[in-house]
Each structure stands twice: as C-alpha cells, then as structure tokens.
Design a protein around this motif. Sequence first.
Motif, PDB file in Angstrom:
ATOM      1  N   ASP A  52       0.764  -8.833  38.417  1.00  0.00           N
ATOM      2  CA  ASP A  52       2.013  -8.218  37.944  1.00  0.00           C
ATOM      3  C   ASP A  52       2.810  -9.265  37.184  1.00  0.00           C
ATOM      4  O   ASP A  52       3.850  -9.752  37.632  1.00  0.00           O
ATOM      5  N   LEU A  53       2.269  -9.617  36.014  1.00  0.00           N
ATOM      6  CA  LEU A  53       2.906 -10.561  35.100  1.00  0.00           C
ATOM      7  C   LEU A  53       3.021  -9.900  33.741  1.00  0.00           C
ATOM      8  O   LEU A  53       2.219  -9.022  33.399  1.00  0.00           O
ATOM      9  N   ASP A  54       3.995 -10.304  32.944  1.00  0.00           N
ATOM     10  CA  ASP A  54       4.100  -9.808  31.578  1.00  0.00           C
ATOM     11  C   ASP A  54       2.865 -10.240  30.789  1.00  0.00           C
ATOM     12  O   ASP A  54       2.548 -11.417  30.695  1.00  0.00           O
ATOM     13  N   ARG A  55       2.134  -9.255  30.252  1.00  0.00           N
ATOM     14  CA  ARG A  55       0.866  -9.579  29.608  1.00  0.00           C
ATOM     15  C   ARG A  55       1.031 -10.469  28.383  1.00  0.00           C
ATOM     16  O   ARG A  55       0.282 -11.429  28.187  1.00  0.00           O
ATOM     17  N   HIS A  56       1.991 -10.172  27.542  1.00  0.00           N
ATOM     18  CA  HIS A  56       2.156 -10.971  26.327  1.00  0.00           C
ATOM     19  C   HIS A  56       2.592 -12.392  26.667  1.00  0.00           C
ATOM     20  O   HIS A  56       2.112 -13.362  26.075  1.00  0.00           O
ATOM     21  N   ARG A  96       1.296   0.693  36.610  1.00  0.00           N
ATOM     22  CA  ARG A  96       1.958   1.635  35.704  1.00  0.00           C
ATOM     23  C   ARG A  96       3.435   1.740  36.057  1.00  0.00           C
ATOM     24  O   ARG A  96       4.307   1.764  35.180  1.00  0.00           O
ATOM     25  N   ALA A  97       3.726   1.844  37.354  1.00  0.00           N
ATOM     26  CA  ALA A  97       5.116   1.903  37.781  1.00  0.00           C
ATOM     27  C   ALA A  97       5.852   0.611  37.423  1.00  0.00           C
ATOM     28  O   ALA A  97       6.981   0.642  36.940  1.00  0.00           O
ATOM     29  N   SER A  98       5.202  -0.533  37.646  1.00  0.00           N
ATOM     30  CA  SER A  98       5.819  -1.807  37.285  1.00  0.00           C
ATOM     31  C   SER A  98       6.073  -1.894  35.783  1.00  0.00           C
ATOM     32  O   SER A  98       7.107  -2.387  35.339  1.00  0.00           O
ATOM     33  N   ARG A  99       5.115  -1.387  34.989  1.00  0.00           N
ATOM     34  CA  ARG A  99       5.279  -1.377  33.535  1.00  0.00           C
ATOM     35  C   ARG A  99       6.506  -0.566  33.144  1.00  0.00           C
ATOM     36  O   ARG A  99       7.299  -0.973  32.283  1.00  0.00           O
ATOM     37  N   SER A 116      -3.174  -4.799  33.621  1.00  0.00           N
ATOM     38  CA  SER A 116      -3.488  -3.498  33.059  1.00  0.00           C
ATOM     39  C   SER A 116      -4.149  -3.669  31.702  1.00  0.00           C
ATOM     40  O   SER A 116      -3.803  -4.586  30.946  1.00  0.00           O
ATOM     41  N   THR A 117      -5.082  -2.771  31.380  1.00  0.00           N
ATOM     42  CA  THR A 117      -5.725  -2.789  30.064  1.00  0.00           C
ATOM     43  C   THR A 117      -5.056  -1.807  29.106  1.00  0.00           C
ATOM     44  O   THR A 117      -5.437  -1.718  27.938  1.00  0.00           O
ATOM     45  N   SER A 118      -4.067  -1.061  29.592  1.00  0.00           N
ATOM     46  CA  SER A 118      -3.418  -0.032  28.781  1.00  0.00           C
ATOM     47  C   SER A 118      -2.654  -0.647  27.609  1.00  0.00           C
ATOM     48  O   SER A 118      -2.100  -1.748  27.704  1.00  0.00           O
ATOM     49  N   CYS A 119      -2.599   0.115  26.518  1.00  0.00           N
ATOM     50  CA  CYS A 119      -1.873  -0.328  25.317  1.00  0.00           C
ATOM     51  C   CYS A 119      -0.518   0.355  25.170  1.00  0.00           C
ATOM     52  O   CYS A 119       0.220   0.049  24.222  1.00  0.00           O
ATOM     53  N   LYS A 120      -0.160   1.266  26.068  1.00  0.00           N
ATOM     54  CA  LYS A 120       1.005   2.116  25.857  1.00  0.00           C
ATOM     55  C   LYS A 120       2.305   1.344  25.673  1.00  0.00           C
ATOM     56  O   LYS A 120       3.179   1.759  24.915  1.00  0.00           O
ATOM     57  N   HIS A 121       2.493   0.260  26.390  1.00  0.00           N
ATOM     58  CA  HIS A 121       3.729  -0.512  26.308  1.00  0.00           C
ATOM     59  C   HIS A 121       3.474  -1.910  25.737  1.00  0.00           C
ATOM     60  O   HIS A 121       4.212  -2.843  26.010  1.00  0.00           O
ATOM     61  N   ASP A 122       2.421  -2.038  24.935  1.00  0.00           N
ATOM     62  CA  ASP A 122       2.093  -3.348  24.386  1.00  0.00           C
ATOM     63  C   ASP A 122       3.213  -3.850  23.483  1.00  0.00           C
ATOM     64  O   ASP A 122       3.884  -3.066  22.798  1.00  0.00           O
TER      65      ASP A 122
END
Length: 380
Positions: free
Chosen positions: A232-236, A267-270, A280-286
Amino acid sequence: MNQPAHRFLALILAALALSACAIQPPDPLPLTRNCTDSEVALPQDEAHQLSFFHSTAIPDCGGPQFVMQLFRHTEPTFGTGTYQYLADEPGDPVLARHSETRWLAALQQAIDRPEAQGRLIVFIHGYATEFDEAHMDAAELRRLAGDDVPLVMLHWPSRGSASAYFSDRASIEWAQDEITRQIARFTRMSNDITLVSHSLGAQALTNAAIAIESDPLARPVAIRRIVLASPDLDRHQALRPGGIVDQVLKHDRRMVIYASARDNALRASRNVNGYSRLGSTSCKHDVVFARRALGDDGSCHLTAPRDGLAIVDTGPSDAKGLLRHNDFLKSCQVREDLRAFLRDEAAPAYRSAIFDEAGATGFVIDPSMDFDGAPCDPIM
C-alpha cells in the motif's frame, strides 16, 4: 466490478468516513501489572517451531497467557511463540514474554545455528491485521523459507478492522522509529536478511531500509532480499526514477513485488488516497492520464527493467475470496513463487515475463502452467 465487491468497497469507504469515532485506548497499567519475563524455551522436537516477535502494542497479562492488545504502548514487548504443526497447518501459538537481553541472546543463537546459515527473516504485517492473524502469516512464511531459518515478526498495533484504516496508518507511522531501530540492530546480528512486508507494512519496511543507509552503526549490505506483498504505497512515487524502489534496491539485493488489479482492499485504498497503489496493476487512477483508459485490464505495474527487481501480477492465480489482498499466501501458485524467491531458487514456470511497446517489463502468474511438470502443491 461484481456487485458483492462493489457493496464491500462501499461499506469500507463508509466505515472510513466514520473512523473518526475511534475507540479510546485503555489504561495500560491494569493490563501490564502482572506481566513477568521468562526464559526462552527452545522446542524439543521437529513438530514444534519457535518464532520471535517484537511488538509496540500493549501486552495483556491478565489471563493464563499474555496476549497483545490492539493499542499502542510506550514500552516494546519482546516475545516468542511456540506452535505445533497439525496436518501441515500451524496451531495457535503459545506465547511467552522475555527480557530484551534474553530475547536477543536467543535470537542470536538461532541465527548462529549451522542449519540457519546465518540467515534471518523479518516480517512486517499489514493493515486490519490482529496479532494472531499476523503470527499465523509469519508461521507460513517461516515454513516457505525453511524451518531452519529464524523469523522475527515486527508487530505494530493494528486495530484489526477495515474501518480503522486511518488509525492503522497513524499507528504504523508512530511505530516507525522502533521498527527502524530493530532492523538496524538485526543487520549487526545476521549477514543474510530477508525483509518481508504485507500491505501497509511496506511503508515501514521501505522507510527503514532507506533510513539505515545513513546509520553509521547499521550494516545495510546484510539485507539481501525484499518482498513487498500487496504494498500500500503510491505506485508512481515508488517506481519513478530515483523513487522508493531505486532507493531500496541497492547492494545487489533482489526484490519481488506482488500486485493485482483484483485486490479489493487496495482498490479502497486507491479511492481514499486518490492515486494508484504499488500493489495494484490497475491503470484507472494512474498518474499518467493517458494510461487510465486501460482500466483494470491494463499492466500499469510494468516498469523500466532493474537488476534484481520482479513485479509479479498475481491476479490470474488460483487465489479465492472477496478481498484478494493475501494472494502471496492464499494462492498455491504465488506461494510456490515466494518459496522459490526465499530459497534463492529459480522462479517456477507459473511466472511468465511480459513487456510493453516501450520496453517496460514485469511478470504474471499464469495458472495454465505447471510447476516442474506437476500440479501446484500446498505449502511444504
């Protein structure tokens, strides 16, 4: 997203909105008044295993054996848990509390045993995880790495509830200095350390690994492997050049990161934090707007190749359950992948490399592949 998962996320977000109504921590004095320290009792047979833990929670010594409460304590607790394997599953641990001096001496003895080869595993659990659950996860990790390798769980006072996200995040930040101090100390005790974190524990692990680089008494080169499971870290912030991963991936270390777009807790954390999580591998909030259209089917965990780094998408694995936040232990294939990593073995055939047009790389768990030509086995 299916309806049950949608309702679950809505429930978490609603609970988070109400999390300001937190339970007031108890007075620790009545809970700790009868606490006493004991000798460290080593297991007498192979069916029993001993794990070490360090906790910044309140010890409750009012019952027949002490337990760890859900709240912070100003004095750390040094303890061990002895558990017996029944049908290949660890039973409930019998806990014992020790003085810091006795605890350190017993840990050093365990590290120095010829069978351990000087190795040590350190585990930091995640959000919404009470002590007993964290201890069971630690026992499974110990089994994957090999029973001869001692393990220390660094326990921090999680409230153990999905509604306590902000409280948990504040508590792991509060425990950071003590976690960093212990990891720095371990680098003086072992020449071969593996750091493992789950979920919010990645915050404490990476902060500590970065901090000890400037500690003149620490030996950061002793940290050889790092596992970030559902971090649970900011991916960027983690993957950008010079970011968290580059700051931690030093000294010829190896690092594996387990991520999944099906991780509903992340997802909730995002949604709470506003941007994609490293787990997460999701791109929705990239942070790169053009990639958001790829949605949950994207591969936004792919990154520039780095020596020693593997980011593994566990989404297609055989893991079950609503949250999918514990694939690193709940999926047979991912357990085998983690087992190989912890033992410095080649990754199993389940792990396949993937690339994008820009040359970014990563891996994915492919359940159609067999492990060495055989079905996936349970933890051994």
